[in-house]
Enzyme design. Structure first.
Site, PDB file in Angstrom:
ATOM      1  N   PRO A 180       0.817  -1.219   0.000  1.00 52.74           N
ATOM      2  CA  PRO A 180       0.000   0.000   0.000  1.00 52.74           C
ATOM      3  C   PRO A 180       0.853   1.272   0.000  1.00 52.74           C
ATOM      4  O   PRO A 180       0.355   2.352  -0.288  1.00 52.74           O
ATOM      5  CB  PRO A 180      -0.834  -0.117   1.281  1.00 52.74           C
ATOM      6  CG  PRO A 180      -0.224  -1.206   2.078  1.00 52.74           C
ATOM      7  CD  PRO A 180       0.569  -2.068   1.161  1.00 52.74           C
TER       8      PRO A 180
ATOM      9  N   GLU B 294       2.284  -7.174   8.855  1.00 57.76           N
ATOM     10  CA  GLU B 294       2.355  -5.720   9.030  1.00 57.76           C
ATOM     11  C   GLU B 294       3.230  -5.071   7.974  1.00 57.76           C
ATOM     12  O   GLU B 294       3.259  -3.864   7.830  1.00 57.76           O
ATOM     13  CB  GLU B 294       2.891  -5.373  10.417  1.00 57.76           C
ATOM     14  CG  GLU B 294       1.854  -5.397  11.517  1.00 57.76           C
ATOM     15  CD  GLU B 294       0.579  -4.666  11.156  1.00 57.76           C
ATOM     16  OE1 GLU B 294       0.641  -3.441  10.975  1.00 57.76           O
ATOM     17  OE2 GLU B 294      -0.468  -5.323  11.048  1.00 57.76           O
TER      18      GLU B 294
ATOM     19  N   ARG C  64      -3.759  -8.253 -20.619  1.00 53.65           N
ATOM     20  CA  ARG C  64      -4.692  -7.885 -21.693  1.00 53.65           C
ATOM     21  C   ARG C  64      -4.080  -6.890 -22.679  1.00 53.65           C
ATOM     22  O   ARG C  64      -4.609  -6.681 -23.757  1.00 53.65           O
ATOM     23  CB  ARG C  64      -6.021  -7.375 -21.138  1.00 53.65           C
ATOM     24  CG  ARG C  64      -5.931  -6.134 -20.334  1.00 53.65           C
ATOM     25  CD  ARG C  64      -7.242  -5.868 -19.615  1.00 53.65           C
ATOM     26  NE  ARG C  64      -8.331  -5.503 -20.505  1.00 53.65           N
ATOM     27  CZ  ARG C  64      -8.441  -4.333 -21.116  1.00 53.65           C
ATOM     28  NH1 ARG C  64      -7.533  -3.397 -20.936  1.00 53.65           N
ATOM     29  NH2 ARG C  64      -9.469  -4.071 -21.907  1.00 53.65           N
TER      30      ARG C  64
ATOM     31  N   ASP D 274     -10.434   1.767 -24.306  1.00 50.30           N
ATOM     32  CA  ASP D 274     -10.663   1.604 -22.867  1.00 50.30           C
ATOM     33  C   ASP D 274     -10.675   2.940 -22.147  1.00 50.30           C
ATOM     34  O   ASP D 274      -9.977   3.868 -22.549  1.00 50.30           O
ATOM     35  CB  ASP D 274      -9.506   0.834 -22.210  1.00 50.30           C
ATOM     36  CG  ASP D 274      -9.496  -0.625 -22.575  1.00 50.30           C
ATOM     37  OD1 ASP D 274     -10.526  -1.118 -23.033  1.00 50.30           O
ATOM     38  OD2 ASP D 274      -8.436  -1.243 -22.385  1.00 50.30           O
TER      39      ASP D 274
END
Ligand code: ADE
Length: 242
Positions: free
Chosen positions: A90, A117, A155, A170
């Site tokens: 993150p 963690e 893709r 897209d």
């Protein structure tokens, strides 16, 4: 392209990659996705992969040794020394269509899924070439994030999408959100398809779609407009819509 995934739960990848476009790409030999269990590279009897954080604090930290050894095993078996090694965390830079396109240009990619963690910082500093986050929220591990990255990258590989499912239109491909799409029936529960799409006039359809893309992006993701060049006419559409 070959993608190696280093993680603690390789079984998580079985079902998502057994379907749809990733599976078709594997069957056609366009990509090979291999997941490895970091635990297989632990040395002690209990196959320990985590330990307490130095300095104290909650939770456990993924140890560096098995992660480095798993990555070195992959590097030796693929003989690729300069391919990207991406740590999913993150705290990474935000994954985007542009990054997916960059990654899809490599013939080999290694993804490392963090857990607990966190991951010992020496993995980020001395093993990973990049750190990516798929969004500003915390997942229980990097596996789901790795699936997202693999799907978005695969893709884009040449030959994976047929021309009728081209990636060129897209959302995000040109920096704008995609225009609305409709299919049959022409009228559904009283809601009609915009008449211009039935007109057969390709220039008018293209103009309508561009306008829809610009207005939708301005309404929902104005931040994206900072990186797009718009004509004066297109800027006027936005001002009129406010
Ligand atoms: N691991 C946990 N949360 C994540 C996120 N948002 N992106 C990438 N890896 C993660």
């Amino acid at each position: 392209m070959r993608i190696d995934i280093l993680c603690l739960f390789p079984e998580m990848f079985v079902s998502p990659f057994a379907h749809s476009i990733v599976r078709r790409a594997e069957e056609r030999g366009l990509v090979e996705v291999i997941s490895h269990n970091i635990r297989d590279f632990a040395h002690d009897r209990h196959a320990t992969v985590d330990d307490y954080p130095y300095g104290g604090g909650a939770g456990m930290v993924l140890k560096p040794e098995p992660v480095f050894e798993a990555a070195e095993y992959v590097r030796h078996s693929t003989r690729s020394s300069d391919s990207p090694v991406v740590l999913l965390t993150p705290g990474g830079r935000l994954f985007s269509q542009g990054i997916a396109a960059e990654l899809s240009a490599h013939s080999h990619l290694t993804l490392i899924c963090g857990h607990y963690e966190g991951v010992d910082e020496r993995v980020a500093e001395h093993l990973a070439t990049d750190e990516l986050s798929i969004g500003d929220y915390v997942l229980t591990g990097g596996e789901l994030a790795a699936m997202v990255v693999v799907d978005a990258v695969v893709r884009l590989l040449p030959g994976v999408l047929g021309c009728h499912e081209s990636a060129a239109d897209d959302s995000h491909a040109d920096g704008l959100l995609e225009y609305p799409q409709y299919t049959r029936p022409e009228e559904f529960r009283g809601w009609r398809v915009p008449p211009v799409l039935l007109s057969g006039n390709h220039a008018e359809i293209a103009a309508w779609r561009r306008r829809q893309s610009v207005l939708k992006t301005a309404a929902r993701r104005p931040d994206l407009l900072n990186n797009v060049t718009l004509s004066d006419k297109e800027r006027a559409w936005i001002l009129e819509s406010l």
